[in-house]
Design a protein around this motif. Structure first.
Motif, PDB file in Angstrom:
ATOM      1  N   UNK A 168     -82.728  -8.623  20.206  1.00 44.07           N
ATOM      2  CA  UNK A 168     -82.231  -7.576  19.303  1.00 44.07           C
ATOM      3  C   UNK A 168     -80.918  -6.981  19.788  1.00 44.07           C
ATOM      4  N   UNK A 169     -80.577  -7.189  21.076  1.00 49.25           N
ATOM      5  CA  UNK A 169     -79.315  -6.681  21.616  1.00 49.25           C
ATOM      6  C   UNK A 169     -78.154  -7.650  21.408  1.00 49.25           C
ATOM      7  N   UNK A 170     -78.438  -8.828  20.866  1.00 45.18           N
ATOM      8  CA  UNK A 170     -77.381  -9.824  20.636  1.00 45.18           C
ATOM      9  C   UNK A 170     -76.360  -9.280  19.630  1.00 45.18           C
ATOM     10  N   UNK A 171     -75.079  -9.389  19.964  1.00 49.73           N
ATOM     11  CA  UNK A 171     -74.015  -8.859  19.110  1.00 49.73           C
ATOM     12  C   UNK A 171     -73.670  -9.914  18.055  1.00 49.73           C
ATOM     13  N   UNK A 172     -73.887  -9.619  16.767  1.00 53.21           N
ATOM     14  CA  UNK A 172     -73.541 -10.603  15.727  1.00 53.21           C
ATOM     15  C   UNK A 172     -72.029 -10.669  15.526  1.00 53.21           C
ATOM     16  N   UNK A 173     -71.570 -11.807  15.083  1.00 53.25           N
ATOM     17  CA  UNK A 173     -70.135 -11.998  14.812  1.00 53.25           C
ATOM     18  C   UNK A 173     -69.954 -12.043  13.298  1.00 53.25           C
ATOM     19  N   UNK A 174     -69.335 -11.028  12.709  1.00 52.94           N
ATOM     20  CA  UNK A 174     -69.233 -10.955  11.245  1.00 52.94           C
ATOM     21  C   UNK A 174     -68.491 -12.151  10.646  1.00 52.94           C
ATOM     22  N   UNK A 175     -68.947 -12.547   9.474  1.00 47.71           N
ATOM     23  CA  UNK A 175     -68.350 -13.700   8.787  1.00 47.71           C
ATOM     24  C   UNK A 175     -66.941 -13.404   8.307  1.00 47.71           C
ATOM     25  N   UNK A 176     -66.650 -12.137   7.975  1.00 48.68           N
ATOM     26  CA  UNK A 176     -65.358 -11.825   7.358  1.00 48.68           C
ATOM     27  C   UNK A 176     -64.192 -11.941   8.344  1.00 48.68           C
ATOM     28  N   UNK A 177     -64.465 -12.042   9.659  1.00 50.74           N
ATOM     29  CA  UNK A 177     -63.383 -12.218  10.619  1.00 50.74           C
ATOM     30  C   UNK A 177     -62.526 -13.431  10.269  1.00 50.74           C
ATOM     31  N   UNK A 178     -63.168 -14.532   9.932  1.00 53.27           N
ATOM     32  CA  UNK A 178     -62.451 -15.777   9.621  1.00 53.27           C
ATOM     33  C   UNK A 178     -62.592 -16.135   8.143  1.00 53.27           C
TER      34      UNK A 178
ATOM     35  N   UNK B 238     -72.716 -11.308  25.661  1.00 54.55           N
ATOM     36  CA  UNK B 238     -72.736 -10.044  24.928  1.00 54.55           C
ATOM     37  C   UNK B 238     -71.520  -9.184  25.263  1.00 54.55           C
ATOM     38  N   UNK B 239     -71.167  -9.116  26.533  1.00 52.72           N
ATOM     39  CA  UNK B 239     -70.030  -8.291  26.944  1.00 52.72           C
ATOM     40  C   UNK B 239     -68.733  -8.825  26.350  1.00 52.72           C
ATOM     41  N   UNK B 240     -68.541 -10.138  26.365  1.00 55.50           N
ATOM     42  CA  UNK B 240     -67.311 -10.705  25.812  1.00 55.50           C
ATOM     43  C   UNK B 240     -67.270 -10.598  24.293  1.00 55.50           C
TER      44      UNK B 240
ATOM     45  N   UNK C  33     -64.195 -10.162  20.950  1.00 51.76           N
ATOM     46  CA  UNK C  33     -64.275 -10.624  19.563  1.00 51.76           C
ATOM     47  C   UNK C  33     -64.199  -9.478  18.561  1.00 51.76           C
ATOM     48  N   UNK C  34     -64.985  -8.429  18.747  1.00 49.88           N
ATOM     49  CA  UNK C  34     -65.019  -7.340  17.760  1.00 49.88           C
ATOM     50  C   UNK C  34     -63.657  -6.663  17.591  1.00 49.88           C
TER      51      UNK C  34
END
Length: 819
Positions: free
Chosen positions: A115-125, A539-541, A546-547
């Motif tokens: 649950x702590x995994x940081x998702x990568x939003x689709x709208x970035x690319x 997670x840290x990177x 990325x965010x």
């Protein structure tokens, strides 16, 4: 899932966000907290809860098709991302560590580590602007052209050496002799066979015929099998048949992919219809409501004129454009209040210059107090840092509650745009346009009224006083453009030819495999600093790299991170992470490694030109990542003799200057990677890199997952014959890069075809592993001790020492009381 299901996901996220905002923005300010542990617990709880809201909003924005909902969710999503980064920054400052272990909070919230995994939003690319897409396409075209010309040049210019020519001749000659020898042996064998069988009796003729028939059938079967294998390989090579290792997915997976594709198509279609509707409604409102709006505004402003005249005896001064024009008149205030407010603004502008000198004196006095500041802060208590995102989240949450929370959408089954909401938004835009025109007309009318009634001649209206810069202050030098006449395309072509602009390899953050650190909390409770797991690094990177690069609004307001240093043994995945950050954010990758810059742009003018071109193109093609491989070479204490030609220290002075010029609106990130930081000047390296991330060798859980996932990815099968537990145990110290090489050498095409008869075993991997040297515990401890000398490491050691001293004092106090 249907659209109603994703609407429910959004609703749940907003319910949690409302409770978080109520906690963070209470009517009465929260008093300072003296206990650092309790304060950090509150921070960590907020962080975990915001991450859950982030995950829900990302899912809703990714799958909903309603254009107006997606716009509001995007605004909320960026605000939550920024708040997550702010909380992470505070957690690092309070715990003096980049990694945090919150098992107790996960247990209280009934969550699991994933649950702590940081998702990568689709709208970035997936949802970049047209301008950004065109620039990225231009860069790809330049890279493709350079790759094609490079391949052509190498094939034409390659000259065969004498040794290579002799080797080829020998190989051909030996093959010819081998074919002749094989033919002679075949003839001798058949002649002996005929002579031997002629001497046999007639009774053996039947047996001979039967044997020949069996041989014929068996050889035919073998040949057909070989032909089928060769045909399948040919069809795979031509792309006519899918490779067996990319087996056809299950029907459920196919259906899910089809749904995702249809949702993307519907999102684009609804977005186009929505934009067309905006243009049409805006045009309609301008045509039908412009005159009525102007008439109503003029009547309101005239009424304000007369009310001010009746109240004060004079006509008011019309607000200037800088003050907001007639917009401040339409606020719900009395004429007397407006006159007083304007007078107060003038008085404040005059008093600010007087108060400035006193503030400067106070600031100097605070600086002179010196080292006692930290202790005073601890005595006063710990408070949350001011947030740049909470106000935006509050406004967006209010908008949701007013418009969407109780809205009935039973008739909007297709989830198209709401026309009435568009009209409300467009009316505000048209009102602003009307107001600017009305302001000009009413200023003239007010001047005529003053002249006719009060006999006041029109003069120049005083605007707000401009702040004068201090004479003693130094003006910031603007960066001089050394290439004003060159186009972006020509700069990109030159950087590609010089090997400074490169194509990022196709890696994703999900490809960086590993497991969670399940003992982190237990070890810290026993005052033992645990080594982070590979998933902790991921997670840290995701947070630091990325965010911020993916969203401009987040990068501008969140704590600014200009540079990151990845430290770890060779093969742990440092370069892979750099490529993954570029792929996940669509960033352009530049390479300023010592081996890439060696012999290019010589001299000081050449160095200045190279850095100027790199940073200029990086800003124009942002987001951008500037990669420095072997970053320790730039800060060598003493350059080795065999590396003197590289001039590794030529960027040591100029690159930090360029780093200071990176502003919050510049989405440019410098990432350095190093495997031997002990050879460098620690102080200079820490000044250069704001964040230092230590990447360890994989632990037992990470190695188990790596072996399992990598073998399956290569096409192998995990059976009972393969003892993964034992293989994981004996490969302690081996890095993911070494595991990939071993698996690719063992799980070949021939070995895959033979898996049914001879399944994979742990012994198959032991011999190839013997060719590599594992990372020893001493090497990891050396990196850990080096990291302890960094600023963050020193602060953590100091905090641990203070904690021990406090415990000893408490024990002494107890013993004295007993006596």
């Amino acid at each position: 899932m249907s659209q109603s299901s994703y609407n429910q996901v959004w609703k749940d996220a907003m319910s949690e966000l409302s409770s978080l905002l109520a906690e963070e923005l209470p009517p009465v300010p929260i008093p300072p907290q003296r206990d650092r542990v309790v304060f950090f617990q509150r921070l960590a709880t907020l962080y975990v809860r915001y991450v859950q809201v982030f995950r829900q909003l990302e899912e809703a924005h990714n799958m909903l098709v309603h254009p107006q909902k997606r716009r509001l969710i995007l605004l909320l999503l960026k605000g939550v991302m920024g708040r997550v980064l702010e909380l992470k920054y505070e957690m690092v400052e309070k715990e003096f560590s980049e990694y945090h272990y919150v098992d107790d909070i996960l247990h209280a919230l009934k969550l699991t580590p994933p649950a702590l995994e940081i998702p990568i939003p689709y709208f970035f690319v997936g949802e970049r602007s047209k301008e950004t897409e065109e620039r990225k396409t231009m860069v790809l075209d330049v890279l493709n052209l350079a790759d094609g010309s490079k391949d052509l040049d190498t094939s034409m210019d390659k000259v065969m050496t004498e040794a290579e020519a002799i080797k080829i001749i020998q190989m051909v000659e030996r093959a010819w002799q081998g074919r002749i020898r094989a033919k002679l042996n075949k003839d001798v064998r058949f002649s002996n066979f005929d002579r031997r069988h002629r001497a046999k009796s007639a009774g053996s003729a039947f047996n001979e015929l039967a044997a020949i028939r069996i041989q014929k059938i068996w050889k035919g079967y073998l040949q057909r099998k070989k032909t089928k294998i060769a045909r399948d390989e040919e069809m795979i090579f031509l792309g006519m048949v899918m490779d067996p290792k990319y087996q056809t997915p299950l029907q459920a997976e196919i259906d899910a992919q089809a749904i995702d594709t249809s949702i993307r198509v519907r999102q684009k279609k609804h977005e186009e219809v929505y934009l067309n509707a905006i243009d049409a409604i805006l045009k309609q409102i301008r045509e039908l409501e412009w005159n009525d709006m102007a008439k109503t505004m003029k009547n309101q402003i005239r009424q304000w004129f007369y009310e001010c005249r009746n109240t004060t005896g004079l006509f008011p001064d019309y607000p200037t454009v800088e003050e907001g024009g007639s917009a401040i008149i339409f606020a719900e205030k009395t004429p007397q209040q407006l006159v007083e407010e304007i007078a107060l603004q003038e008085e404040e502008a005059a008093s600010k210059s007087k108060a400035k000198g006193k503030d400067d004196k106070k600031a100097k006095d605070k600086k002179d107090k010196g080292k006692g500041k930290g202790a005073e802060d601890d005595d006063e208590g710990l408070t949350m840092m001011p947030s740049a995102f909470l106000s935006e989240l509050e406004v967006a949450n209010k908008r949701y509650e007013e418009v969407w929370k109780t809205r009935n959408e039973s008739e909007n089954f297709t989830q198209i745009h709401e026309v009435e909401l568009i009209k409300e938004e467009m009316r505000k835009i048209v009102e602003e346009e009307v107001r600017l025109q009305v302001d000009e007309e009413m200023r003239e009318e007010l001047a005529e009224l003053k002249l006719a009634v009060d006999k006041e001649k029109p003069g120049k209206q005083k605007g707000p006083k401009k702040k004068k810069g201090s004479k003693g202050g130094k003006k910031k030098k603007k960066e001089k453009d050394l290439t004003p006449d060159r186009t972006l395309e020509s700069l990109c072509e030159e950087l590609v030819q010089q090997g400074l602009l490169k194509r990022a390899k196709n890696f994703r953050m999900q490809d960086f495999l590993g497991d969670y650190n399940y003992l982190g909390t237990t070890l810290r409770q026993n005052d033992i600093e645990p080594m982070p797991s590979l998933l902790d690094v991921r997670q840290v990177l995701s947070l630091y790299g990325i965010l911020p690069l993916g969203a401009p609004e987040v990068h501008e307001k969140a704590p600014l991170i200009k540079s990151i240093l990845l430290v770890g043994p060779a093969g742990v995945g440092k370069s892979m992470l750099v490529h993954a950050i570029c792929q996940e954010t669509g960033a352009t990758m530049f390479d300023l490694s010592p081996y890439s810059t060696a012999g290019k742009y010589p001299g000081k003018p050449g160095l200045a030109m190279m850095l100027h071109m790199v940073f200029k193109v990086a800003r124009l093609l942002q987001p951008s990542v500037i990669w420095i491989q072997d970053a320790e070479k730039m800060f060598y204490k003493k350059v080795p003799k065999d590396e003197e030609q590289l001039e590794p220290r030529r960027l040591k002075k100029d690159l930090p200057k360029c780093l200071k010029l990176i502003k919050p609106e510049d989405r440019v990130l410098i990432i350095g990677t190093t495997k031997g930081p002990q050879n460098s000047d620690l102080k200079s390296m820490c000044k250069m890199y704001g964040k230092i991330i230590l990447i360890p060798r994989p632990d037992y859980g990470s190695r188990y997952i790596l072996w399992e996932k990598l073998i399956k990815k290569q096409g192998g099968k995990i059976t009972n014959a393969l003892d993964l537990t034992s293989l994981t145990k004996v490969t302690d110290g081996y890095t993911p890069g070494q595991m990939v090489q071993v698996i690719s050498s063992v799980v070949t095409k021939d070995r895959i075809n033979d898996l049914t008869k001879h399944p994979l075993t742990a012994d198959d991997f032991i011999v190839p592993l013997g060719k590599f040297e594992p990372v020893l515990q001493k090497e990891e401890e050396a990196l850990k001790s080096w990291y302890a000398k960094t600023p963050l490491g020193k602060r953590r050691i100091k905090a641990a020492a203070e904690k021990e001293d406090a415990l000893l004092k408490a024990k002494d106090a107890k013993t004295k009381k007993k006596k």
